[in-house]
Write an enzyme that holds these catalytic residues in place. Structure first.
Site, mmCIF file in Angstrom:
data_model
loop_
_atom_site.group_PDB
_atom_site.id
_atom_site.type_symbol
_atom_site.label_atom_id
_atom_site.label_comp_id
_atom_site.label_asym_id
_atom_site.label_seq_id
_atom_site.Cartn_x
_atom_site.Cartn_y
_atom_site.Cartn_z
ATOM 1 C CE1 TYR A 169 40.302 0.802 34.303
ATOM 2 C CE2 TYR A 169 38.022 0.688 33.581
ATOM 3 C CZ TYR A 169 39.227 0.069 33.826
ATOM 4 O OH TYR A 169 39.348 -1.280 33.605
ATOM 5 N N PRO B 270 39.883 -7.160 23.844
ATOM 6 C CG PRO B 270 37.617 -7.153 23.246
ATOM 7 C CD PRO B 270 38.589 -6.554 24.231
ATOM 8 C CG LEU B 271 38.840 -5.230 19.111
ATOM 9 C CD1 LEU B 271 38.156 -3.911 18.777
ATOM 10 C CD2 LEU B 271 38.701 -6.220 17.967
ATOM 11 N NE ARG C 97 46.816 -3.415 26.789
ATOM 12 C CZ ARG C 97 46.076 -3.101 27.853
ATOM 13 N NH1 ARG C 97 45.281 -2.053 27.810
ATOM 14 N NH2 ARG C 97 46.136 -3.820 28.959
ATOM 15 N N GLY C 98 43.538 -2.424 20.236
ATOM 16 C CA GLY C 98 43.363 -1.755 18.957
ATOM 17 C C GLY C 98 44.230 -2.305 17.840
ATOM 18 C CG PHE C 99 48.662 -4.133 17.162
ATOM 19 C CD1 PHE C 99 49.125 -2.875 16.824
ATOM 20 C CD2 PHE C 99 49.462 -5.216 16.868
ATOM 21 C CE1 PHE C 99 50.353 -2.699 16.200
ATOM 22 C CE2 PHE C 99 50.693 -5.063 16.244
ATOM 23 C CZ PHE C 99 51.140 -3.803 15.907
#
Length: 329
Positions: A55, A205-206, A208-210
């Site tokens: 990263y 878990p979201l 990727r924000g969607f």
């Protein structure tokens, strides 16, 4: 904060994914706020931190290391190795290296960047198809014996790979994408993990924000945002998936919570062997995410979410063709 059990390792049921502080979702622009977010997470009992050596080409481990100065003993620290970039500045890593030689080199570099003497949970980021998993995990087990690592994990692997690895050394956790819009693990690796007593760490878990409902157009992505080129966020797939999120927004409004909180609460309801790691670099979003730990969904609400987001509903693959070849090995 409630707790989850990953094999023999106990962690906070919600962790903090740190990748976005250094890459992938826009310009790295505020390390001070990122460090403040890590501190706020720890203060709130969210003490399971996740990073990786790739990263930001190591910058994320350095950032996390600075954030943990004086607070190392308050967290369960996880990092990963096994990815190498073909060249600096690549958006996505392109080389998988699970060789014992690289494992030893990568571990020492991670310890140095993090400024710690040991890592609590060390993952193989992807399985190297050129190296038997027994050899990769064998080298990782040597690190446990040397006191440099406490527990071992794998990422994006198949059930068969988990069995072979677990026979060499106990695997505490497997990390893969899992959310309302990525249901593959439920019929893939998860049954094997539960048979063997291994925990699951869902990343993204979201979605990727969607699943937060805050992404409404491809124009929301900047030039440095990896999502702009991912299949689920491009072409006709974008609108089809946006229609699915609308259903989650309706259910969240009925409950009086945000869509993101509802999505996280759904994952937390899957068992105490599950510890999602939603990522953020902002304290405001952290506070929203942690609010999900206080939500207990009814059986009726869980059924409604399953019906709104069936496993095969999402349009598009998670990654491009090359990325998809690296998962489920």
């Amino acid at each position: 904060m409630r707790e989850s059990q990953l094999g023999a390792l106990t962690v906070s049921s919600l962790g903090l994914g740190c990748m976005g502080m250094s890459q992938a979702y826009g310009v790295r622009d505020d390390d001070a706020e990122s460090i403040a977010t890590v501190h706020a997470a720890i203060d709130a009992g969210c003490t399971f931190l996740d990073t990786a050596d790739v990263y930001g080409d190591g910058a994320n481990e350095e950032l996390v290391g600075r954030a943990l100065a004086g607070r190392r003993d308050q967290v369960v620290l996880a990092t990963k190795f096994g990815f190498r970039r073909d060249q600096a500045g690549d958006t996505m890593p392109t080389i998988v290296d699970g060789s014992p030689e690289y494992a030893r080199k990568a571990l020492d570099a991670s310890l140095r960047r993090l400024g710690v003497e040991h890592i609590d949970l060390w993952y193989l980021h992807r399985r190297d198809p050129q190296v038997p998993i027994e050899e990769s995990v064998g080298a990782m087990a040597e690190a446990v014996q040397a006191g440099k690592v406490r527990h071992l994990g794998l990422s994006e692997v198949s059930g068969e790979t988990v069995r072979a690895a677990h026979a060499v050394h106990p695997i505490a956790a497997v990390q893969s994408e899992w959310s309302l819009w990525t249901r593959d693990p439920e019929t893939g690796v998860l049954p094997t993990l539960r048979e063997l007593g291994i925990g699951f760490v869902p990343f993204s878990p979201l979605g990727r924000g969607f699943l937060t409902g805050q992404i409404t157009s491809p124009a929301d992505f900047g030039p440095d945002d990896m999502r702009a080129s991912m299949p689920r966020f491009t072409g006709d797939n974008f609108q089809k998936n946006l229609d699915l999120v609308a259903k989650v927004k309706e259910l969240a409004a009925a409950r009086g919570v945000t869509p993101g909180q509802l999505a996280l609460a759904w994952l937390l309801a899957q068992g105490n062997d599950v510890a999602p790691i939603p990522g953020t670099k902002r304290r405001s979003y952290l506070a929203e995410n942690l609010g999900a730990a206080d939500i207990t969904l009814t059986p009726e609400e869980l059924t409604a979410l399953d019906e709104a987001f069936p496993p095969d509903a999402v349009a598009g693959d998670r990654y491009n063709e090359g990325g998809m070849k690296m998962v489920g090995r």
